[in-house]
Design a protein around this motif. Structure first.
Motif, PDB file in Angstrom:
ATOM      1  N   GLN A   1       7.658  10.910  -3.249  1.00 16.17           N
ATOM      2  CA  GLN A   1       7.709  10.909  -1.783  1.00 16.17           C
ATOM      3  C   GLN A   1       6.656  11.853  -1.201  1.00 16.17           C
ATOM      4  OE1 GLN A   1      11.805  11.970  -1.161  1.00 16.17           O
ATOM      5  NE2 GLN A   1      12.485   9.846  -0.905  1.00 16.17           N
ATOM      6  N   ARG A   2       6.553  13.038  -1.786  1.00 12.38           N
ATOM      7  CA  ARG A   2       5.562  14.008  -1.289  1.00 12.38           C
ATOM      8  C   ARG A   2       4.143  13.476  -1.462  1.00 12.38           C
ATOM      9  NH1 ARG A   2       9.301  17.665  -3.640  1.00 12.38           N
ATOM     10  NH2 ARG A   2       8.124  17.691  -5.603  1.00 12.38           N
ATOM     11  N   ALA A   3       3.873  12.856  -2.616  1.00  5.46           N
ATOM     12  CA  ALA A   3       2.543  12.298  -2.843  1.00  5.46           C
ATOM     13  C   ALA A   3       2.261  11.150  -1.885  1.00  5.46           C
ATOM     14  CB  ALA A   3       2.422  11.828  -4.287  1.00  5.46           C
ATOM     15  N   ALA A   4       3.281  10.319  -1.631  1.00  7.08           N
ATOM     16  CA  ALA A   4       3.107   9.210  -0.691  1.00  7.08           C
ATOM     17  C   ALA A   4       2.820   9.730   0.708  1.00  7.08           C
ATOM     18  CB  ALA A   4       4.361   8.333  -0.687  1.00  7.08           C
ATOM     19  N   SER A   5       3.565  10.744   1.116  1.00  5.70           N
ATOM     20  CA  SER A   5       3.352  11.311   2.451  1.00  5.70           C
ATOM     21  C   SER A   5       1.959  11.904   2.584  1.00  5.70           C
ATOM     22  CB  SER A   5       4.412  12.377   2.722  1.00  5.70           C
ATOM     23  OG  SER A   5       4.259  12.919   4.013  1.00  5.70           O
ATOM     24  N   ASP A   6       1.508  12.632   1.557  1.00  2.40           N
ATOM     25  CA  ASP A   6       0.159  13.207   1.591  1.00  2.40           C
ATOM     26  C   ASP A   6      -0.895  12.097   1.700  1.00  2.40           C
ATOM     27  OD1 ASP A   6       1.233  15.712   1.353  1.00  2.40           O
ATOM     28  OD2 ASP A   6       0.829  15.920  -0.792  1.00  2.40           O
ATOM     29  N   ALA A   7      -0.723  11.030   0.906  1.00  2.00           N
ATOM     30  CA  ALA A   7      -1.673   9.910   0.962  1.00  2.00           C
ATOM     31  C   ALA A   7      -1.621   9.224   2.317  1.00  2.00           C
ATOM     32  CB  ALA A   7      -1.369   8.918  -0.155  1.00  2.00           C
ATOM     33  N   GLY A   8      -0.410   9.080   2.863  1.00  2.00           N
ATOM     34  CA  GLY A   8      -0.260   8.431   4.160  1.00  2.00           C
ATOM     35  C   GLY A   8      -0.964   9.176   5.272  1.00  2.00           C
ATOM     36  N   HIS A   9      -0.949  10.506   5.211  1.00  4.30           N
ATOM     37  CA  HIS A   9      -1.612  11.310   6.251  1.00  4.30           C
ATOM     38  C   HIS A   9      -3.129  11.141   6.209  1.00  4.30           C
ATOM     39  CE1 HIS A   9       1.753  13.347   8.077  1.00  4.30           C
ATOM     40  NE2 HIS A   9       2.209  13.728   6.897  1.00  4.30           N
ATOM     41  N   ARG A  10      -3.664  10.744   5.059  1.00  9.36           N
ATOM     42  CA  ARG A  10      -5.121  10.595   4.926  1.00  9.36           C
ATOM     43  C   ARG A  10      -5.613   9.192   5.280  1.00  9.36           C
ATOM     44  NH1 ARG A  10      -3.903  13.477   0.124  1.00  9.36           N
ATOM     45  NH2 ARG A  10      -4.153  11.575  -1.128  1.00  9.36           N
ATOM     46  N   LEU A  11      -4.709   8.263   5.548  1.00  6.91           N
ATOM     47  CA  LEU A  11      -5.129   6.887   5.821  1.00  6.91           C
ATOM     48  C   LEU A  11      -5.872   6.790   7.154  1.00  6.91           C
ATOM     49  CD1 LEU A  11      -1.915   4.973   4.680  1.00  6.91           C
ATOM     50  CD2 LEU A  11      -4.141   5.000   3.527  1.00  6.91           C
ATOM     51  N   PRO A  12      -6.909   5.964   7.224  1.00  8.75           N
ATOM     52  CA  PRO A  12      -7.673   5.824   8.472  1.00  8.75           C
ATOM     53  C   PRO A  12      -6.920   4.988   9.498  1.00  8.75           C
ATOM     54  CG  PRO A  12      -8.505   4.301   6.826  1.00  8.75           C
ATOM     55  CD  PRO A  12      -7.466   5.139   6.129  1.00  8.75           C
ATOM     56  N   GLY A  13      -7.346   5.092  10.746  1.00 12.28           N
ATOM     57  CA  GLY A  13      -6.777   4.275  11.808  1.00 12.28           C
ATOM     58  C   GLY A  13      -7.529   2.962  11.955  1.00 12.28           C
ATOM     59  N   TRP A  14      -7.034   2.110  12.833  1.00 14.07           N
ATOM     60  CA  TRP A  14      -7.650   0.795  13.055  1.00 14.07           C
ATOM     61  C   TRP A  14      -9.008   0.896  13.741  1.00 14.07           C
ATOM     62  CZ3 TRP A  14      -6.165  -3.510  10.765  1.00 14.07           C
ATOM     63  CH2 TRP A  14      -4.848  -3.607  10.281  1.00 14.07           C
ATOM     64  N   ASP A  15      -9.286   2.033  14.370  1.00 11.15           N
ATOM     65  CA  ASP A  15     -10.581   2.191  15.020  1.00 11.15           C
ATOM     66  C   ASP A  15     -11.715   2.148  13.997  1.00 11.15           C
ATOM     67  OD1 ASP A  15      -9.551   4.612  14.014  1.00 11.15           O
ATOM     68  OD2 ASP A  15     -10.806   5.814  15.349  1.00 11.15           O
ATOM     69  N   ARG A  16     -11.457   2.673  12.783  1.00 11.48           N
ATOM     70  CA  ARG A  16     -12.501   2.635  11.755  1.00 11.48           C
ATOM     71  C   ARG A  16     -12.742   1.204  11.279  1.00 11.48           C
ATOM     72  NH1 ARG A  16     -12.499   5.731   5.941  1.00 11.48           N
ATOM     73  NH2 ARG A  16     -11.638   3.765   5.218  1.00 11.48           N
ATOM     74  N   THR A  17     -11.683   0.412  11.171  1.00 14.56           N
ATOM     75  CA  THR A  17     -11.842  -0.990  10.791  1.00 14.56           C
ATOM     76  C   THR A  17     -12.759  -1.701  11.783  1.00 14.56           C
ATOM     77  OG1 THR A  17      -9.515  -0.895  10.071  1.00 14.56           O
ATOM     78  CG2 THR A  17     -10.561  -3.067  10.121  1.00 14.56           C
TER      79      THR A  17
END
Length: 362
Positions: free
Chosen positions: A321-337
């Motif tokens: 869960q902690r690793a997933a949360s850390d990875a989730g915080h680093r995900l880009p937003g749709w503006d980058r797409t």
């Protein structure tokens, strides 16, 4: 800086359809408009990739009617199936959108798979550029379809931040999200859950009934399961209900047979959920190894053992869960797409602009 140019985006059917591909394209269309592009939204017949002759002719006519000054993004359900001779007559420069090649879909007859492969391969030769959601799809197009690497751009999907804080329920909720289609492997998940009667859990499978026959089969499988009372086929739910389910869950599970990307995995990471899924397609590239357990596709026993490992070991589950949360915080937003796609559109528009002439956005 060059002014945003005009472009077009051709998409079959209702753009509000709840699948990862439609969500991606709807958010991309919105993002390109937010960047200032004059985007023409062209709605093509919803029957793609299986149109009848009249619908095929209608789609070809609509595409041929697009102003040649507008780069044209063409959805993959259409691009991979449209008549090649018809596509060759389109005057606008075509940007193919390929989530994953249509020939890689599940449950295709060999003749149908071969037809889709040949059609998409031939059509890719006509595309000026290709947008894909993942490096995995990029590799497939280079290695199996002969697309030059320089003509492919990865425009990774964006992720929205959760609106609700985590509030896991008891017994632990196993959440699965994906259209009710054979490729998503919900039948494998039901079989795996049926092997865990002695453990305390509940499961909800959310998904638009894309394939009605398969949806009916899933309902029969769930009803016949020895743990039928703990499995809920929720079907299509509202955005608010889906957000509540993500907040309530302890594990995200999807027994997918193939993914060109898998937006739901990013959603699970953003909500800090450990993931149990399959080592197939783009999944290993999308799910960080510290945040999930991946098993071979089509292996219900291996999936059951992975779920058992997380259900019976709270410390390990919390670690993921902690690793997933850390990875989730680093995900880009749709503006980058949108910015990635915008660069492609602008480059094609610049390449086609007459020397010394005015830009399309001027």
């Amino acid at each position: 800086m060059t002014d945003p140019c005009s472009a077009a985006f051709a998409i079959p059917g209702d753009i509000a359809t709840l699948t990862g591909g439609y969500i991606y394209e709807r958010r991309l269309l919105e993002g390109l408009r937010a960047l200032g592009h004059d985007m023409q939204h062209l709605e093509l017949p919803a029957s793609f990739p299986d149109p009848d002759p009249a619908q095929m002719a209608q789609a070809v006519a609509a595409l041929r009617g697009v102003d040649p000054a507008r780069p044209l993004i063409l959805d993959g359900l259409v691009f991979g199936a449209i008549d090649t001779r018809g596509l060759a007559g389109v005057r606008a420069p075509v940007i193919a959108m390929c989530h994953h090649p249509l020939a890689l879909e599940s449950d295709l007859a060999p003749a149908r798979r071969d037809h889709l492969f040949r059609t998409e391969r031939d059509n890719l030769e006509l595309a000026r550029h290709v947008l894909v959601p993942s490096p995995h799809t990029r590799r497939i197009l280079i290695e199996s379809y002969g697309v030059p690497a320089g003509r492919i751009t990865v425009a990774r999907p964006g992720t929205d931040r959760p609106r609700l804080p985590p509030a896991p329920v008891a017994p632990p909720l196993i959440l699965s999200v994906g259209i009710l289609h054979p490729r998503k492997g919900h039948d494998i998940l039901i079989e795996a859950l049926s092997q865990l009667p002695e453990l305390d859990w509940q499961a909800v499978i959310v998904g638009n009934p894309w394939d009605t026959a398969h949806a009916a089969r899933l309902a029969r499988l769930a009803a016949a399961s020895p743990v039928a009372g703990r499995i809920r086929l929720a079907g299509r739910v509202s955005a608010d209900e889906l957000e509540r389910l993500y907040a309530s869950a302890s594990i995200f599970a999807l027994a997918t047979r193939f993914e060109g990307y898998g937006i739901v995995f990013d959603e699970a990471l953003a909500h800090g959920l450990p993931i149990v899924s399959c080592r197939t397609g783009a999944v290993p590239d999308t799910v960080p190894p510290q945040a999930g357990l991946l098993v071979p596709p089509e292996d219900a026993q291996a999936l059951a053992e992975a779920l058992r490992a997380l259900l019976t070991d709270p410390a390990r589950r919390q670690q993921l869960q902690r690793a997933a949360s850390d990875a989730g915080h680093r995900l880009p937003g749709w503006d980058r797409t949108a910015r990635e796609a915008s660069r492609v559109i602008q480059q094609i528009a610049a390449d086609d602009r007459p020397a010394g002439g005015a830009g399309m956005g001027d």
